[in-house]
Write a protein that holds these residues in place. Structure first.
Motif, PDB file in Angstrom:
ATOM      1  N   ALA A 188       0.830  -1.195   0.000  1.00  0.00           N
ATOM      2  CA  ALA A 188       0.000   0.000   0.000  1.00  0.00           C
ATOM      3  C   ALA A 188       0.872   1.255   0.000  1.00  0.00           C
ATOM      4  CB  ALA A 188      -0.907  -0.012   1.230  1.00  0.00           C
ATOM      5  N   ALA A 189       1.900   1.268   0.794  1.00  0.00           N
ATOM      6  CA  ALA A 189       2.797   2.423   0.833  1.00  0.00           C
ATOM      7  C   ALA A 189       3.503   2.611  -0.495  1.00  0.00           C
ATOM      8  CB  ALA A 189       3.810   2.241   1.960  1.00  0.00           C
ATOM      9  N   LEU A 190       3.897   1.485  -1.098  1.00  0.00           N
ATOM     10  CA  LEU A 190       4.599   1.546  -2.376  1.00  0.00           C
ATOM     11  C   LEU A 190       3.700   2.136  -3.453  1.00  0.00           C
ATOM     12  CD1 LEU A 190       7.367   0.579  -3.572  1.00  0.00           C
ATOM     13  CD2 LEU A 190       6.145  -1.458  -4.348  1.00  0.00           C
ATOM     14  N   SER A 191       2.470   1.625  -3.536  1.00  0.00           N
ATOM     15  CA  SER A 191       1.566   2.111  -4.578  1.00  0.00           C
ATOM     16  C   SER A 191       1.071   3.510  -4.258  1.00  0.00           C
ATOM     17  CB  SER A 191       0.376   1.154  -4.727  1.00  0.00           C
ATOM     18  OG  SER A 191      -0.355   1.088  -3.511  1.00  0.00           O
ATOM     19  N   GLY A 192       1.236   3.961  -3.020  1.00  0.00           N
ATOM     20  CA  GLY A 192       0.836   5.315  -2.654  1.00  0.00           C
ATOM     21  C   GLY A 192       1.861   6.367  -3.044  1.00  0.00           C
ATOM     22  N   GLY A 193       2.970   5.957  -3.655  1.00  0.00           N
ATOM     23  CA  GLY A 193       3.908   6.932  -4.195  1.00  0.00           C
ATOM     24  C   GLY A 193       5.094   7.265  -3.318  1.00  0.00           C
ATOM     25  N   LEU A 194       5.311   6.516  -2.238  1.00  0.00           N
ATOM     26  CA  LEU A 194       6.426   6.853  -1.365  1.00  0.00           C
ATOM     27  C   LEU A 194       7.771   6.661  -2.069  1.00  0.00           C
ATOM     28  CD1 LEU A 194       7.323   7.744   1.394  1.00  0.00           C
ATOM     29  CD2 LEU A 194       7.277   5.383   2.157  1.00  0.00           C
ATOM     30  N   ALA A 195       7.837   5.664  -2.959  1.00  0.00           N
ATOM     31  CA  ALA A 195       9.103   5.397  -3.645  1.00  0.00           C
ATOM     32  C   ALA A 195       9.524   6.564  -4.525  1.00  0.00           C
ATOM     33  CB  ALA A 195       8.991   4.118  -4.481  1.00  0.00           C
TER      34      ALA A 195
ATOM     35  N   ASP B 193      -2.080   0.357  -9.419  1.00  0.00           N
ATOM     36  CA  ASP B 193      -2.533  -0.764 -10.255  1.00  0.00           C
ATOM     37  C   ASP B 193      -2.884  -1.934  -9.345  1.00  0.00           C
ATOM     38  OD1 ASP B 193      -2.485  -3.163 -11.872  1.00  0.00           O
ATOM     39  OD2 ASP B 193      -1.541  -1.945 -13.441  1.00  0.00           O
ATOM     40  N   GLN B 194      -4.216  -2.273  -9.316  1.00  0.00           N
ATOM     41  CA  GLN B 194      -4.671  -3.325  -8.415  1.00  0.00           C
ATOM     42  C   GLN B 194      -4.078  -4.669  -8.791  1.00  0.00           C
ATOM     43  OE1 GLN B 194      -6.439  -2.798  -5.605  1.00  0.00           O
ATOM     44  NE2 GLN B 194      -6.003  -4.946  -5.155  1.00  0.00           N
ATOM     45  N   ASP B 195      -3.953  -4.974 -10.086  1.00  0.00           N
ATOM     46  CA  ASP B 195      -3.385  -6.264 -10.498  1.00  0.00           C
ATOM     47  C   ASP B 195      -1.927  -6.382 -10.037  1.00  0.00           C
ATOM     48  OD1 ASP B 195      -5.746  -7.008 -11.656  1.00  0.00           O
ATOM     49  OD2 ASP B 195      -5.163  -6.337 -13.678  1.00  0.00           O
ATOM     50  N   ALA B 196      -1.193  -5.293 -10.209  1.00  0.00           N
ATOM     51  CA  ALA B 196       0.212  -5.318  -9.792  1.00  0.00           C
ATOM     52  C   ALA B 196       0.319  -5.523  -8.285  1.00  0.00           C
ATOM     53  CB  ALA B 196       0.896  -4.016 -10.203  1.00  0.00           C
ATOM     54  N   ARG B 197      -0.609  -4.852  -7.535  1.00  0.00           N
ATOM     55  CA  ARG B 197      -0.589  -5.022  -6.082  1.00  0.00           C
ATOM     56  C   ARG B 197      -0.845  -6.468  -5.708  1.00  0.00           C
ATOM     57  NH1 ARG B 197      -4.365  -0.801  -3.170  1.00  0.00           N
ATOM     58  NH2 ARG B 197      -3.668  -2.082  -1.431  1.00  0.00           N
ATOM     59  N   THR B 198      -1.817  -7.087  -6.360  1.00  0.00           N
ATOM     60  CA  THR B 198      -2.157  -8.466  -6.035  1.00  0.00           C
ATOM     61  C   THR B 198      -1.001  -9.405  -6.361  1.00  0.00           C
ATOM     62  OG1 THR B 198      -4.487  -8.020  -6.491  1.00  0.00           O
ATOM     63  CG2 THR B 198      -3.768 -10.344  -6.522  1.00  0.00           C
ATOM     64  N   THR B 199      -0.393  -9.195  -7.522  1.00  0.00           N
ATOM     65  CA  THR B 199       0.745 -10.042  -7.917  1.00  0.00           C
ATOM     66  C   THR B 199       1.892  -9.934  -6.912  1.00  0.00           C
ATOM     67  OG1 THR B 199       0.191  -9.808 -10.262  1.00  0.00           O
ATOM     68  CG2 THR B 199       2.450 -10.469  -9.737  1.00  0.00           C
ATOM     69  N   LEU B 200       2.198  -8.705  -6.503  1.00  0.00           N
ATOM     70  CA  LEU B 200       3.319  -8.499  -5.582  1.00  0.00           C
ATOM     71  C   LEU B 200       3.021  -9.082  -4.202  1.00  0.00           C
ATOM     72  CD1 LEU B 200       6.114  -7.361  -5.145  1.00  0.00           C
ATOM     73  CD2 LEU B 200       5.089  -5.135  -4.643  1.00  0.00           C
ATOM     74  N   VAL B 201       1.775  -8.878  -3.719  1.00  0.00           N
ATOM     75  CA  VAL B 201       1.419  -9.436  -2.404  1.00  0.00           C
ATOM     76  C   VAL B 201       1.520 -10.948  -2.438  1.00  0.00           C
ATOM     77  CG1 VAL B 201      -0.496  -9.791  -0.788  1.00  0.00           C
ATOM     78  CG2 VAL B 201      -0.001  -7.495  -1.654  1.00  0.00           C
ATOM     79  N   THR B 202       1.020 -11.554  -3.484  1.00  0.00           N
ATOM     80  CA  THR B 202       1.054 -13.016  -3.596  1.00  0.00           C
ATOM     81  C   THR B 202       2.490 -13.532  -3.600  1.00  0.00           C
ATOM     82  OG1 THR B 202      -1.009 -12.998  -4.848  1.00  0.00           O
ATOM     83  CG2 THR B 202       0.350 -14.989  -5.006  1.00  0.00           C
ATOM     84  N   ALA B 203       3.354 -12.864  -4.363  1.00  0.00           N
ATOM     85  CA  ALA B 203       4.761 -13.303  -4.448  1.00  0.00           C
ATOM     86  C   ALA B 203       5.450 -13.188  -3.092  1.00  0.00           C
ATOM     87  CB  ALA B 203       5.504 -12.462  -5.489  1.00  0.00           C
ATOM     88  N   LEU B 204       5.201 -12.106  -2.379  1.00  0.00           N
ATOM     89  CA  LEU B 204       5.856 -11.914  -1.083  1.00  0.00           C
ATOM     90  C   LEU B 204       5.344 -12.901  -0.047  1.00  0.00           C
ATOM     91  CD1 LEU B 204       6.004  -8.013  -0.945  1.00  0.00           C
ATOM     92  CD2 LEU B 204       7.900  -9.581  -1.307  1.00  0.00           C
ATOM     93  N   LEU B 205       4.044 -13.238  -0.114  1.00  0.00           N
ATOM     94  CA  LEU B 205       3.523 -14.234   0.820  1.00  0.00           C
ATOM     95  C   LEU B 205       4.086 -15.621   0.517  1.00  0.00           C
ATOM     96  CD1 LEU B 205      -0.205 -13.084   1.087  1.00  0.00           C
ATOM     97  CD2 LEU B 205       1.589 -12.851   2.810  1.00  0.00           C
ATOM     98  N   ARG B 206       4.253 -15.909  -0.768  1.00  0.00           N
ATOM     99  CA  ARG B 206       4.822 -17.203  -1.145  1.00  0.00           C
ATOM    100  C   ARG B 206       6.267 -17.330  -0.653  1.00  0.00           C
ATOM    101  NH1 ARG B 206       4.617 -16.577  -6.145  1.00  0.00           N
ATOM    102  NH2 ARG B 206       6.838 -16.245  -6.556  1.00  0.00           N
TER     103      ARG B 206
END
Length: 798
Positions: free
Chosen positions: A11-18, A63-76
């Motif tokens: 969430a922080a990443l997609s919120g523009g902190l980077a 991007d919701q798809d990108a968020r979902t992909t990244l969350v899934t990868a990190l949980l894996r």
């Protein structure tokens, strides 16, 4: 917990902190966030979909798809790589610390494109606050200076970073007790917790004490689960620094450190923290990196007795204070040895302090006595010998050889030259070995270029020599004796002159080390510096049956004793050397040594013992055909007789003078004229005395400046007695200045006293006080016999 962190991170990443971290955000926040993103990017490198998703979100695109992909990868990854999960947790925690410190960075983090998140919740309480240091047990003795230094370092300004303090001392010196006491007093200043790593214990368990073992222990202390411990040291260090970031000030205590890397790995990130290191090693790299150094040495006698009383009961010590002091002396003030001794007394009520002192008096049993029965079966190091053995085991080959050699020869201290003789190596190699032992606290620097071994360490070194090189001691002793004979022989010639009467002396080998213009003074100073070692070598040579070197060294040492009057040494070396010479029928050596030793006993006021010595000399010369030696013995006989019958003394001197003239020994004749002149002056025969002293001075002044100065002193004294005060002043002043310049304190003191007498006769009270003060100063520095008399005279002049 991990899934919540992942969701918050994305969430922080997609919120523009980077992309906006540089806009008004502190450097600490930007750095923490960049470290976290960099770590994730590196770990996702093998997953193109997750890497692409990360790249999209880093641009601040919701991007919701990108968020979902990244969350899934990190949980894996959390299930595939627990170490990464722990690293992610640590880096996220650190980033949150910085974000929270800036009040949530309002307006920078956007979720779903339309919701502004402008306040992060307060951080939870730190999860693992370790309190690993043991409570201080028992009383604490002395260490006032060391404890004050440690307190100063730990309570000073630490806001700029981490304070590092290194306590250095030999095995068993009491470094850990000092730290424990400091923690008891100051521990609450480190609310972030206390972490303790004992590298000595780790080494005992695994044989290595690797840096990674200590780091893993510290990670567990700050709450890292065993499953998440990184395999590599680099990752361990990074994780430890991350887990300690943002904490309140911490105290890290590292015991038994042998390598700077063990310390570097465990420097916490928490501002205001302190790292306290105990070590036997002088770790120069840590000093260069800012470590403050505290030396922990043996306890003074008073505090050592108090420690012994604490261990076994004050009543047992106060009931036999002499034996308690003997126990302390045999332990050399070493805290661990005293604790073991006290434990033995405490555990065995039938063992008296006197019994223990008697056991410790036996050097062959002392190390065994300083162990507690039954400890060995528990696997705990059983006393001081075990601690020394660990340090010895870490030494390289050259240093081990020197360690054993110093123990085998029982040297008081060691120089580069002696170390070269002990090891049979060249100077640079020997110096390196000395430095290695000193850096391991197995030798103590006792002066520039000089190193001393603690008595208990020396016993351990001697034991190792007997075990590892049972046949090597003779070779070591032979090399050391040869080196000492050459050194003392050259010094004797520099001090007493080449034409001194010498019988039984060794011819010095190698180049003359005292060939300079100031050779007498430098030789006397060098001989005085090596006095204790040379005495030890005489003892060791005598014990080993090396008879000829024993008397040769004793004869050379008389050059020191005649000028500096170390009476106990003089008497002991004479006794050992005479015994050796008698075994070989060397009556000339016996006569020479005993006649000179009579002077030592005369100085001490023991005329019966002086008579025994001079009569032994007179008997010995009946067996030799050596007119000059016979003359010398009668000269010494005359000096003895001056104490009991000056008329008989004059007769002895005249016989000695006739023998010297008959043998053509003009130097010997001049010396006898000198002593006869002194005798006649004491008898009130001023004219005869002045004539003889003048004759002696005229012959000696351009041949032997030392004896010429003694003649000048005696001339001044005779003229003082005769009322010629002006010439007496010139003579006495010249003699006193010469003696002072040459370091001949035994002769300078009476010259100063004579000048004080002269000043008194002239009514010059300030001058008298000045000369007495100088005489007292010299006598005190030399540990002479005239201190009380001089102090009394000075007190009367105040």
């Amino acid at each position: 917990m991990y899934s919540e962190m992942v969701e918050a991170f994305v969430a922080a990443l997609s919120g523009g902190l980077a992309t906006r971290a540089g806009e008004g955000v502190a450097a600490a926040t930007a750095n923490a966030w960049s470290s976290l993103v960099r770590s994730v990017r590196h770990r996702l490198g093998a997953d193109p979909d997750a890497s692409n998703a990360l790249a999209v979100l880093e641009q601040g695109t919701p991007d919701q798809d990108a968020r979902t992909t990244l969350v899934t990868a990190l949980l894996r990854l959390a299930t595939e790589d627990p170490v990464f999960a722990e690293q992610f947790r640590n880096l996220w925690q650190r980033a949150r610390v910085e974000i929270h410190a800036e009040g949530g960075i309002a307006g920078l983090i956007r979720v779903d494109g339309d919701m502004t998140v402008n306040n992060y919740p307060p951080l939870p309480a730190e999860e693992a606050v370790p309190w690993q240091l043991r409570a201080f047990v028992g009383s604490f003795f002395n260490r006032v200076t060391e404890l004050a230094a440690l307190r100063r370092f730990l309570t000073g300004d630490r806001s700029a970073g981490v304070t590092m303090v290194m306590l250095i001392g030999m095995p068993g010196a009491g470094k850990r007790a000092l730290v424990a006491r400091a923690v008891a007093l100051l521990g609450d200043r480190f609310p972030g917790g206390h972490v303790h790593v004992d590298f000595a214990t780790l080494a005992g368990r695994s044989g290595g004490a690797a840096v990674s073992e200590g780091t893993a222990k510290a990670l567990r202390a700050v709450g890292v689960d065993e499953r998440f411990l990184p395999a590599s040291l680099v990752d361990q260090v990074e994780l430890f620094r991350g887990r300690t970031a943002g904490r309140k000030p911490m105290l890290i205590v590292l015991d038994g450190v042998t390598d700077p890397a063990q310390v570097r790995a465990l420097i916490p990130s928490a501002a205001g923290s302190a790292v306290v290191v105990t070590t036997e090693y002088r770790l120069a790299d840590l000093v260069k990196e800012g470590a403050r150094v505290i030396e922990v040495k043996a306890l003074p006698d008073r505090e050592a007795v108090a420690l012994l009383a604490e261990m076994c009961g004050d009543d047992r010590v106060s009931g036999d204070p002499a034996s308690a002091e003997e126990v302390v002396r045999r332990c050399g003030g070493l805290a661990e040895a005293l604790r073991v001794a006290g434990s033995r007394l405490a555990l065995d009520s039938t063992l008296t302090v006197a019994d223990l002192a008697e056991e410790l008096a036996d050097e062959g049993r002392r190390l065994d006595t300083l162990s507690v029965p039954g400890w060995a079966a528990t696997g705990v190091a059983d006393g001081v010998a075990a601690a020394f053995a660990v340090s010895y085991g870490r030494l390289p080959g050259e240093a081990r050889q020197l360690y054993r050699g110093v123990g085998a020869v029982e040297l008081d201290d060691c120089t580069g030259a002696l170390a070269a003789a002990v090891t049979g190596t060249d100077g640079p190699a020997a110096t390196r070995a000395l430095e290695t032992l000193a850096n391991a606290s197995l030798l103590e620097r006792s002066g520039r270029g000089r190193y001393r071994m603690h008595p208990l360490v020396r016993l351990h070194a001697a034991r190792q020599a007997a075990v590892e090189e049972p046949d090597g001691r003779a070779a070591v002793l032979r090399r050391v004796v040869e080196s000492c004979l050459s050194f003392a022989g050259w010094a004797d010639r520099a001090i007493m002159g080449d034409d001194r009467l010498r019988v039984g002396h060794a011819e010095p080998l190698g180049p003359d080390p005292f060939a300079g213009a100031d050779r007498r003074r430098s030789a006397l100073a060098a001989l005085a510096a090596e006095r204790a070692n040379l005495l030890a070598v005489v003892r060791t040579a005598a014990d080993a049956g090396m008879d000829e070197p024993t008397w040769q060294l004793a004869l050379a040492l008389t050059a020191l004793y005649l000028n500096h009057r170390h009476h106990p040494d003089w008497i002991e070396t004479t006794r050992l050397a005479v015994r050796a010479a008698r075994r070989h029928g060397r009556y000339d050596v016996v006569a020479r040594l005993t006649s000179m030793a009579s002077r030592a006993y005369q100085d001490l006021g023991d005329l019966p013992a002086a008579r025994v010595q001079i009569e032994a000399a007179l008997e010995a010369v009946t067996h030799v055909d050596h007119p000059e030696l016979v003359a010398s013995v009668f000269e010494m006989y005359g000096r003895y007789l001056e104490n009991v019958d000056r008329v008989e003394a004059e007769a002895a001197y005249r016989k000695a003078l006739a023998l010297n003239i008959e043998a053509g020994q003009w130097r010997g004749a001049a010396l006898v004229r000198y002593f006869l002149g002194v005798c006649l002056d004491a008898m009130g025969r001023r004219g005869d005395a002045l004539a003889l002293l003048t004759e002696a001075y005229d012959w000696l002044h351009d041949r032997d400046d030392r004896m010429a100065a003694r003649c000048r002193y005696s001339l001044g004294l005779a003229r003082l007695h005769d009322g010629d005060l002006a010439q007496a002043s010139r003579d006495l002043r010249a003699a006193a200045d010469y003696f002072a310049g040459q370091g001949l304190w035994h002769y300078e003191v009476p010259a100063r006293e004579a000048l004080a007498d002269l000043a008194e006769r002239l009514g010059d009270r300030d001058g008298e006080r000045r000369e007495v003060h100088r005489a007292l100063e010299v006598e005190q520095a030399a540990g002479g016999l005239r201190v009380e008399r001089l102090r009394g005279r000075l007190d009367r002049l105040r």
